[in-house]
Design an enzyme around this catalytic site. Structure first.
Site, short mmCIF file in Angstrom:
data_model
loop_
_atom_site.label_atom_id
_atom_site.label_comp_id
_atom_site.label_asym_id
_atom_site.label_seq_id
_atom_site.Cartn_x
_atom_site.Cartn_y
_atom_site.Cartn_z
CG ASN A 146 -1.68 1.32 1.37
OD1 ASN A 146 -2.03 1.94 0.37
ND2 ASN A 146 -1.93 1.73 2.60
CE1 TYR B 252 -13.66 9.91 0.23
CE2 TYR B 252 -11.54 9.16 -0.61
CZ TYR B 252 -12.91 9.27 -0.74
OH TYR B 252 -13.54 8.74 -1.83
#
Length: 556
Positions: A134, A310
């Site tokens: 990631n 977010y």
């Protein structure tokens, strides 16, 4: 040699198995992804990984994959699509072993590609690893070129594949996987969290700034008493490598888990232990859990602040505080900084709902639902094209006319990146009868591109880099527009250092000039551009030929 031939050769090498379809499209993608790893003998690690990835599906919907090690080989299945499309019960039944890694992926630019899906494999001679990553690495172009010159094959332009092949290359040269990981960590730059397996061990490691999140958890059986659980949770200090003396307990406790977020620990019944530390390498195997500092941690951590704004699920815990609580407090701070007279506060699902509740609490304006979300449509601000972004907004949100008609609305959203979402949203609310629309954003203006894993890497696409707040307000058609200040955002965040480069231009990791070229607008050049890092193969050979790893570190 064709890509198909190279791919077939890589699958055959080292008894690696793959059960995936092939997509020939080339890949030019950066990623915001979810990763999961588990070491759990006597457990169904493939299904544990599958359910862990389900909890992380919000982080990636373009492709999914799982790799399993059984002590003698590594088996992989990956494909384009959601988890439920990629994996059936029959597929999971073929993936048996005692350890696994999994990955869900967002492609943030360019075309979709099977080759860029993860986990990535490296099968250089006898070294077999599968890696899930990631983040984004900023200096891989030069490293890829050097590896190709050394005869290392590539299937994609993915930075994740470069990291995988670097680890495989250095492991082959040194004979030790931990040393291959450590050397790769010394060379790569950017924001990353990675987990990988070989046939027998699970590894997890994180960039020295801790930009991308990674947590450690333990699987505990219901019959395990508190004393056993406490002994399992004992972890080594940060000073060098040390092994947890818990081989028996690890098996009884069900094993260890690493994941991008704590919500993935919850779904598989794992208890949160701690975050993987910046620059740390964890190794988990039948010998226990080993921790060592792969590279020195940066003086100041730089956790991605956009995770709380977010990306992360609201039920995840980051830096000791739930993401929901962070967003709620952002809304309260926003109401304090940017009040407005209105009849109703609504949030844009999903990440805009907690700050809308906080804004309502602080302002005294009632909170209510105003937008209904189709939860089977993916996020829009990281769709590949502007046309799909605009279509995605209309597909995923629908106004609740009974609640908003004739009312002055405060509409809370997490960010405005390109502006396309907000234009469509304001138009929908107007058509549904809203009397006034006051947009409030629970984060600062996104002015600078991100190079560490978010799809905002070209500054000219960012509306706040091109327009003033008043100009944006006019462009989106709102009655007023305001953003949370950088100071206000940091005020409500839990203690810890954060990367806020997308708001401030303060980049914690130097951006190679070749990587950042043409991505900044005139007058916006940051100070910390850097030259690409180069590794000298002859120096590597000279460094490691006479080295005794066992004497310095013990067995790999």
């Amino acid at each position: 040699m064709s890509q198909e031939t190279i791919h077939a050769a890589e699958r055959a090498a080292g008894q690696v198995k793959t059960m995936s379809t092939y997509d020939p499209d080339s890949d030019q993608l950066h990623e915001e992804c979810g990763i999961f790893g588990v070491w759990a003998p006597d457990r169904d690690v493939a299904r544990l990984t599958y359910f862990g990835l389900r909890a992380l599906q919000h982080r990636g919907q373009e492709s999914a994959g799982i790799a399993v090690g059984d002590g003698g080989t590594v088996m992989v299945r990956k494909d384009l699509g959601l988890l439920d499309r990629v994996f059936s019960n029959a597929d999971l039944s073929t993936l048996s072993g005692q350890l696994a890694v999994g990955h869900v992926r967002y492609g943030t630019a360019g075309a979709k590609s099977w080759e860029a899906s993860q986990p990535h494999l490296s099968t250089i001679n006898s070294v077999i690893i599968a890696l899930a990553h990631n983040g984004t690495l900023v200096n891989t172009d030069e490293l890829r070129r050097q590896l190709i010159e050394l005869g290392v094959p590539f299937l994609s332009n993915s930075d994740s594949e470069v990291a995988t092949k670097l680890i495989g290359y250095f492991t082959q040269r040194t004979g030790h996987l931990r040393e291959g990981i450590r050397k790769t960590m010394e060379l790569v730059r950017g924001g990353y969290a990675m987990t990988l397996i070989n046939e027998q061990a699970l590894y997890a490691f994180r960039d020295p700034h801790g930009i991308r999140p990674l947590v450690l958890g333990k699987l505990v059986d219901e019959g395990l008493d508190q004393a056993d659980a406490a002994s399992v949770s004992q972890l080594p200090s940060q000073d060098g490598a040390a092994t947890v003396d818990a081989t028996t307990h690890v098996t009884r406790a069900g094993g260890w888990v690493v994941a991008s977020e704590t919500c993935a620990l919850d779904i598989v019944g794992a208890e949160y232990v701690r975050d993987v530390r910046p620059g740390e390498i964890l190794r988990i195997s039948a010998e226990g859990l080993v921790s060592e500092q792969g590279v020195p941690a940066a003086e100041e951590p730089a956790n991605c602040i956009f995770e709380q704004v977010y990306f992360a699920r609201p039920d995840s815990i980051m830096n000791g505080k739930s993401v929901y609580a962070c967003r709620y407090d952002m809304g309260r701070q926003l109401a304090h900084e940017e009040p407005v007279e209105a009849d109703l506060v609504i949030g844009v699902p999903d990440s805009g709902l907690p700050p809308a509740e906080g804004y309502s609490h602080e302002s005294g304006i009632p909170f209510g639902e105003g937008l209904i979300k189709n939860r089977y449509v993916g996020r829009t601000f990281i769709e590949p094209t502007q046309e799909l972004r605009a279509m995605g907004v209309r597909m995923k949100l629908n106004p609740l006319r009974d609640n908003i008609e004739g009312k002055r609305l405060v509409v809370i959203d997490d960010s405005i990146v390109r502006g396309t979402t907000m234009v469509q949203l304001v138009k929908m609310l107007r058509n549904a009868g809203a009397k006034e629309i006051h947009i409030r954003i629970n984060s600062p203006e996104v002015i600078w591109p991100c190079f560490y894993g978010i799809d905002t890497d070209v500054q000219s696409q960012l509306i706040s880099a091109n327009k003033t707040v008043d100009e944006i307000c006019e462009y989106i058609g709102a009655d007023s527009l305001a953003f949370l200040s950088v100071e206000g955002l940091l005020k409500v965040m839990p203690k810890g250092g954060y990367c806020d480069a997308c708001f401030t231009g303060r980049y914690p990791v130097a951006i190679p000039e070749s990587f950042g070229r043409d991505k900044f607008m005139e007058g916006f050049k940051p100070r910390n551009l850097d030259k690409p890092l180069h590794f000298d193969d002859d120096a590597v050979v000279e460094k490691y030929d006479d080295r005794s790893w066992e004497e310095e570190h013990g067995e790999a």
